[in-house]
Design an enzyme around this catalytic site. Structure first.
Site, mmCIF file in Angstrom:
data_model
loop_
_atom_site.group_PDB
_atom_site.id
_atom_site.type_symbol
_atom_site.label_atom_id
_atom_site.label_comp_id
_atom_site.label_asym_id
_atom_site.label_seq_id
_atom_site.Cartn_x
_atom_site.Cartn_y
_atom_site.Cartn_z
ATOM 1 C CG HIS A 62 -1.853 -1.170 1.265
ATOM 2 N ND1 HIS A 62 -3.114 -1.129 0.700
ATOM 3 C CD2 HIS A 62 -1.710 -2.423 1.775
ATOM 4 C CE1 HIS A 62 -3.708 -2.306 0.872
ATOM 5 N NE2 HIS A 62 -2.867 -3.105 1.518
ATOM 6 C CG ASN A 94 -6.325 0.274 0.006
ATOM 7 O OD1 ASN A 94 -5.267 0.270 -0.602
ATOM 8 N ND2 ASN A 94 -6.422 -0.051 1.289
ATOM 9 C CG ASP A 305 -1.438 -6.359 3.827
ATOM 10 O OD1 ASP A 305 -1.644 -5.336 3.131
ATOM 11 O OD2 ASP A 305 -2.267 -6.776 4.655
ATOM 12 C CG HIS A 309 -2.110 2.939 9.195
ATOM 13 N ND1 HIS A 309 -3.075 3.424 8.343
ATOM 14 C CD2 HIS A 309 -2.225 1.583 9.159
ATOM 15 C CE1 HIS A 309 -3.746 2.406 7.822
ATOM 16 N NE2 HIS A 309 -3.242 1.283 8.295
ATOM 17 N N GLY A 324 -3.251 -2.589 9.992
ATOM 18 C CA GLY A 324 -2.092 -2.627 9.109
ATOM 19 C C GLY A 324 -0.772 -2.345 9.781
#
Length: 427
Positions: A62, A94, A305, A309, A324
């Site tokens: 991500h 996303n 993955d 954050h 996450g």
């Protein structure tokens, strides 16, 4: 004129670890010498007996851009990838907005060209806004450079929607990549529905919410003739479903994360949100089944993955914080130290699960050391011990449960297309 990587150790085509010299020229591997003296007039980089591997491949990251630049950007995320030895990453959709139309995918591709330090393969969304209500234009997104289709972060809840997506993907020879989670079964949970949840009075996410989606989807994939890939598999029931589907000849592949191999819910030290991810850390029996599934080929490869954050978000506590953890910079050292050094995996197995296996599953040219292959290469120090320190991460995200873990197997150089994009100790 090229450059030689001299005095490394790498695996030959027979899987034997041998003293190796590799010549890089015009972005590709021009020559490989095994167990021979090197006499070269070109530039030489002496890697001092360190391991040389194909650049690692992570098909689940991500990068947060656009819309989440406080957490990560394409530039910072791909620098973290390079630091971790990864030369190819696949970026989940996303973001805000999601790459759900041709114009957004074209913008994303341009941004990748401008700022990425490694190769980035952008996923496109399956549904508009990842809302599960309307399919995106698969053909237009493929034309714009989409790597595959996924709504990762959420599961596609409608079987009819997923079936239609699979049929369209199959017609384009593209894969459907699935975050498997039935929203009617998640219970609004933050952690696994197990002993940890009961001890702290937390709502738990049951294992069946993942396995039931996989069971549904493998049957849909069989009917549609689609390549179906399971993201971050986490339960023993899910492993069983994938194993049975493969035995039935269904075209299904699966990945597992380092953290689901290394940790279970028993390892969570209190209400630390750095142990909160989705799927959650499951039971010890689940973790053992994942290791077994990887070893027997049910699970095809490892993916991080990587989910950065901000510290403020993770400070909200285990129930309110987002799911996450980051993983790009720690994956190889953690897995090498805790599985290869302990004899659970061989070094060759670990390298394959992070290189050639994901490449083969998705038809990539990367993932191998061979004459004519892209010169995407990582050099790894298997000896030096270092503790994981989030403050040294290149990623904006410092959210890891592995702070302080002492590891060996640290990347020291990363080449993409023959260019040195990261070297330990160089700014």
């Amino acid at each position: 004129m090229g450059v030689w990587l001299k005095n490394g150790m790498s695996f030959n085509k027979d899987g034997e670890l041998m003293r190796t010299h590799i010549k890089i020229e015009h972005g590709t591997i021009a020559a490989i010498l095994y167990e021979q003296p090197l006499e070269a007039n070109e530039d030489v980089i002496d890697v001092g007996g360190r391991l040389i591997v194909p650049g690692l491949i992570d098909l689940h990251v991500h990068l947060r851009e656009p819309g989440g630049e406080a957490k990560e950007t394409i530039e910072t995320g791909t620098l973290a990838a390079a630091k971790g030895g990864f030369t190819t990453v696949a970026a989940m959709p996303n973001t805000n907005p999601a790459p759900d139309r041709k114009e957004q995918m074209e913008w994303l591709q341009a941004r990748i060209r401008e700022t990425a330090r490694v190769n980035v393969l952008p996923y496109a969304a399956i549904t508009i806004g990842q809302k599960g209500e309307e399919l995106t234009d698969f053909a237009a997104l493929k034309e714009a450079g989409a790597f595959a289709f996924t709504d990762d972060g959420v599961g596609v809840q409608s079987a009819g929607m997923m079936f239609e997506a699979m049929k369209q993907a199959a017609a384009l020879d593209m894969a459907i990549v699935a975050h498997c989670e039935d929203d009617t079964l998640t219970n609004g949970g933050a952690v696994h529905d197990g002993e940890f949840a009961r001890r702290y009075g937390l709502r738990g996410i049951p294992s069946v919410c993942e396995a039931v989606h996989i069971a549904r989807d493998v049957l849909l994939a069989e009917a549609a003739g689609c390549h179906y890939h399971v993201c971050h598999i986490s339960t023993k029931e899910s492993v069983r479903v994938v194993r049975d589907a493969k035995r039935a000849g269904i075209r299904v592949t699966a990945e597992v994360t380092p953290h689901h191999l290394l940790l279970c819910d028993e390892d969570i030290p209190g209400l630390d949100a750095n142990y909160k991810m989705n799927p959650p850390l499951r039971s010890r029996e689940d973790r053992d089944a994942l290791i077994e599934g990887l070893l027997d080929g049910t699970i095809d490869f490892i993916a991080t993955d990587h989910a950065p954050h901000t510290a403020a978000e993770k400070a909200k506590g285990i129930e309110a914080a987002p799911f996450g953890i980051v993983g790009l910079e720690t994956a190889f050292p953690l897995l090498y130290t805790h599985f290869v050094k302990t004899g659970v995996f061989t070094l060759k197995q670990l390298v394959d699960w992070l290189t050639i296996k994901p490449a083969q599953c998705f038809g990539l040219k990367a993932g191998r050391l061979a004459v004519g292959a892209p010169a995407d290469i990582a050099v790894i120090d298997l000896e030096t011990e270092e503790a994981i320190d989030p403050e040294t991460f290149a990623s904006k995200g410092k959210n890891t449960p592995f702070a302080g873990w002492v590891c060996q197997g640290w990347p020291v150089m990363t080449f993409v297309g023959g260019t040195l994009v990261w070297e330990k100790g160089r700014a």
